[in-house]
Design an enzyme around this catalytic site. Structure first.
Site, mmCIF file in Angstrom:
data_model
loop_
_atom_site.group_PDB
_atom_site.id
_atom_site.type_symbol
_atom_site.label_atom_id
_atom_site.label_comp_id
_atom_site.label_asym_id
_atom_site.label_seq_id
_atom_site.Cartn_x
_atom_site.Cartn_y
_atom_site.Cartn_z
ATOM 1 N N ALA A 13 0.825 -1.210 0.000
ATOM 2 C CA ALA A 13 0.000 0.000 0.000
ATOM 3 C C ALA A 13 0.855 1.255 0.000
ATOM 4 O O ALA A 13 0.612 2.194 -0.762
ATOM 5 C CB ALA A 13 -0.936 -0.002 1.208
ATOM 6 N N GLU A 36 10.659 2.904 6.178
ATOM 7 C CA GLU A 36 10.525 1.456 6.257
ATOM 8 C C GLU A 36 11.510 0.922 7.294
ATOM 9 O O GLU A 36 12.709 1.115 7.162
ATOM 10 C CB GLU A 36 10.780 0.810 4.896
ATOM 11 N N SER A 42 8.374 -3.201 -1.247
ATOM 12 C CA SER A 42 7.555 -3.706 -2.359
ATOM 13 C C SER A 42 7.796 -5.182 -2.643
ATOM 14 O O SER A 42 8.199 -5.565 -3.737
ATOM 15 C CB SER A 42 7.828 -2.873 -3.621
ATOM 16 N N CYS A 46 2.840 -12.839 0.197
ATOM 17 C CA CYS A 46 2.044 -14.017 -0.154
ATOM 18 C C CYS A 46 2.909 -15.132 -0.741
ATOM 19 O O CYS A 46 2.524 -16.304 -0.717
ATOM 20 C CB CYS A 46 0.953 -13.648 -1.153
ATOM 21 N N ARG A 73 13.430 6.696 -8.989
ATOM 22 C CA ARG A 73 12.179 7.289 -9.477
ATOM 23 C C ARG A 73 11.750 8.502 -8.648
ATOM 24 O O ARG A 73 10.621 8.958 -8.751
ATOM 25 C CB ARG A 73 11.085 6.233 -9.493
ATOM 26 N N TYR A 431 -16.703 -22.319 -22.873
ATOM 27 C CA TYR A 431 -16.852 -23.772 -22.758
ATOM 28 C C TYR A 431 -16.076 -24.473 -23.866
ATOM 29 O O TYR A 431 -16.135 -24.099 -25.038
ATOM 30 C CB TYR A 431 -18.319 -24.209 -22.859
ATOM 31 N N TRP A 439 -22.188 -27.492 -18.456
ATOM 32 C CA TRP A 439 -22.618 -26.635 -17.353
ATOM 33 C C TRP A 439 -21.432 -26.485 -16.409
ATOM 34 O O TRP A 439 -21.043 -27.436 -15.740
ATOM 35 C CB TRP A 439 -23.820 -27.244 -16.614
ATOM 36 N N ARG A 447 -27.753 -22.922 -10.418
ATOM 37 C CA ARG A 447 -29.031 -23.486 -10.864
ATOM 38 C C ARG A 447 -29.731 -24.209 -9.719
ATOM 39 O O ARG A 447 -30.948 -24.053 -9.517
ATOM 40 C CB ARG A 447 -28.781 -24.452 -12.026
#
Length: 463
Positions: A13, A36, A42, A46, A73, A431, A439, A447
Site C-alpha cells: 500500500a 521502512e 515492495s 504471499c 524514481r 466452454y 454446465w 441453478r
C-alpha cells in the site's frame, strides 16, 4: 515550496501510493519520503510459503521493486527507519534509526499510514523459544529458511489452519518434513463453512498431513538448548523440531492508536472511500492496517490481502497526486492451496450471513473441472448461499483439484453486481471439454440454488 508526502510502511500500500503520486506530480511539486523499518520494499509476502517450500527462488524473486529502484524514481526511501510517533497537531513523524538509535522529526503535508498487519502470537509458555516462527515479512521467511538449514528438522507443528497455516503445511511437506497441523476449531479453514472445511481436512490427511482439530496449543516445550521440542495441547504432546504459527494477523495500528486516529471493531483504521482517515483531511491509510466495507453484508471488516493493499495505494496516490479515485469495498474473495487441493471462497459464509441478519438457503453440488469424458477431469465441490425470496447470491465456496480455485472469480463478479442466482445461471461462460463441462460447476451450483429459492417461495406461499 514543494509539499511533502510521508509514507509509513514500504510495502504494497505504501509504495503503491508513493509511486502513483510520483507519476502524477514531479519532485519540485511533491517531495515523497517513505519510512521502512526493514531493509526491503515492495515485496510479495504471499509468496513466502512457496519460497520456503522450494517452489520459488528467493527472497529477491519476491521483491517487485527495491529501495534503489524507488529512489531512482524520485522517492526518498529510508530503510532501517522506524516511525515511533505521529504528532497530528504539528504534522510530523518521529523516527528512530535501527542502526544507531538516532531519533528525528520529519514534517508532512500528507501522511500515509501503511503499517500492515502483525501475526498473532499467543502469550503462552515457550512461544519465544528458538525454532518458533511467525511468517509475515521477508525477514520472517529468511529466519525460517536459516533455521531449517542450520537445524535439520524431521517434524514440524503448524499452529493454526487458516490460509498461512495450510500454505506453510504444504511448504514444510515440500521440504520433506512430517507435518502436524493443530487447529482449535472443529475444522480447518474457518473462512469456510464447517461442511466444506471437512473436505479440506480429509484431503490434507490423505496427503500425509496429520490434522488435529479441536486442539488449542497451550505450551511449547523447550529443550536444554532453548529450542522448541514439542507443542502441548489439553490432550496430547506433539513432537516438533520447528513450530510455525499460522493463527492469522491483526492490524498493526499501535502507532495510529497512540496518535488518536479512529479504529474499528477489529482494530483497523477507519477511512472514507478515498482512503482518507475519517476526520483527518491530511492523513490517509491503506493495506492490512485498515478496515474495508464488505459489499455483501454492508459491515466493515479486516481483510489482509495484497490485492486490496495495492488498490488502496493507487487510490491514495491518485488523490494526493491531484486526481480522484475511490475504493468501494470488497466481497471477501480469497483462494489458497495445499499441495494439489485448491480452496476458494467469496461473499459470506453461513455464520457471516446470520450475523448480518440475512435469511438464506444453501446448496452443495458435486461436479468436475472438465467434461467428464476428457482426460484429467478432477472432482470439485461447490457450495452456494442465496438470500431467501430475492435469490441474491450471498456467497460461494469451492474445494477441488486443478481448475477449481479461480472459478470463484465468476461468483466474485456476480456478488459485486448483486446478481441473483437465477441470473448467474444464464452467464455466457467459455466452454470446451478441456476447460469445463457444458454446465460449469459454478452454474450448476447457481441453478440448484435458484431451484431451492423457488421451492422455498412456494412452500412459504402454501403456508
Amino acid at each position: 515550496m514543494a509539499e511533502r508526502m510521508v509514507v509509513i510502511g514500504g510495502d504494497a500500500a505504501g509504495m503503491s501510493a508513493a509511486a502513483q503520486a510520483r507519476r502524477m506530480r514531479p519532485e519540485e511539486d511533491l517531495e515523497i519520503v517513505a519510512l521502512e523499518r526493514g531493509r526491503r520494499t515492495s515485496y510479495s509476502a504471499c509468496g513466502i510459503p512457496y519460497w520456503i517450500g522450494g517452489r520459488v527462488d528467493g527472497p529477491e524473486r519476491l521483491v517487485a521493486r527495491s529501495p534503489e529502484e524507488h529512489r531512482r524514481r524520485g522517492i526518498d526511501v529510508r530503510t532501517g527507519t522506524e516511525a515511533v510517533e505521529i504528532d497530528l497537531e504539528r504534522q510530523r513523524v518521529r523516527t528512530r534509526d535501527a542502526d544507531d538509535g538516532t531519533e528525528r522529526w520529519t514534517g508532512y503535508d500528507h501522511l500515509v499510514v501503511a503499517t500492515g498487519a502483525s501475526p498473532l502470537r499467543p502469550d503462552l509458555p515457550g512461544m519465544d523459544a528458538g525454532g518458533v516462527h511467525g511468517v509475515q515479512t521477508l525477514a520472517d521467511g529468511e529466519a525460517v529458511v536459516r533455521d531449517l538449514e542450520s537445524h535439520p528438522a524431521r517434524r514440524a507443528v503448524v499452529v493454526g489452519a487458516g490460509y498461512i497455516g495450510v500454505e506453510m503445511a504444504e511448504a514444510l511437506v515440500g521440504r520433506g518434513l512430517q507435518v502436524t497441523v493443530l487447529e482449535r476449531a472443529e475444522q480447518p479453514m474457518s473462512t469456510l463453512d464447517p461442511d466444506m472445511g471437512v473436505l479440506v481436512r480429509d484431503a490434507m490427511k490423505g496427503m500425509g498431513i496429520d490434522v488435529v482439530t479441536g486442539a488449542a496449543a497451550r505450551e511449547v516445550l523447550v529443550d536444554g538448548a532453548g529450542r522448541a521440542r514439542a507443542v502441548v495441547t489439553d490432550d496430547a504432546e506433539y513432537p516438533a523440531d520447528v513450530v510455525v504459527l499460522g493463527l492469522g494477523v491483526r492490524p498493526a495500528t499501535g502507532l495510529a492508536k497512540a496518535a488518536g486516529l479512529p479504529l474499528g471493531a477489529s482494530g483497523g483504521l477507519l477511512t472514507d472511500l478515498a482512503q482518507r482517515v475519517r476526520g483527518h483531511g491530511d492523513v490517509w491509510a491503506g493495506g492490512d492496517c485498515v478496515e474495508v466495507l464488505n459489499l455483501v453484508s454492508g459491515s466493515e471488516q479486516h481483510v489482509a490481502l495484497g490485492t486490496h493493499a495495492n488498490k488502496h495505494g493507487r487510490v491514495i496516490g491518485t488523490n494526493i497526486g491531484g486526481g480522484y479515485a475511490t475504493f468501494p469495498g470488497v466481497v471477501g474473495t480469497a483462494v489458497s492451496k495445499v499441495c494439489d487441493l485448491e480452496i476458494a471462497r467469496t461473499g459470506l459464509t453461513e455464520a457471516q450471513a446470520r450475523s448480518a441478519g440475512l435469511q438464506f438457503v444453501t446448496v452443495v453440488t458435486e461436479s468436475t473441472s472438465r467434461a467428464g469424458y476428457y482426460p484429467g477431469a478432477q472432482p470439485m465441490t461447490v457450495k452456494a448461499i442465496a438470500e431467501r425470496f430475492t435469490g441474491r447470491l450471498l456467497g460461494l465456496q469451492i474445494v477441488g483439484r486443478e481448475g477449481a480455485g479461480k472459478r470463484v472469480d465468476i461468483a466474485a463478479v456476480a456478488l459485486t453486481a448483486r446478481m441473483t442466482v437465477e441470473q448467474v445461471t444464464a452467464l455466457d461462460l467459455g466452454y470446451a471439454p478441456p476447460f469445463s463441462p457444458v454446465w460449469d460447476p459454478v452454474l450448476v451450483a447457481a441453478r440448484k440454488a435458484a431451484a431451492a429459492v423457488a421451492a422455498d417461495v412456494r412452500a412459504t406461499a402454501r403456508a
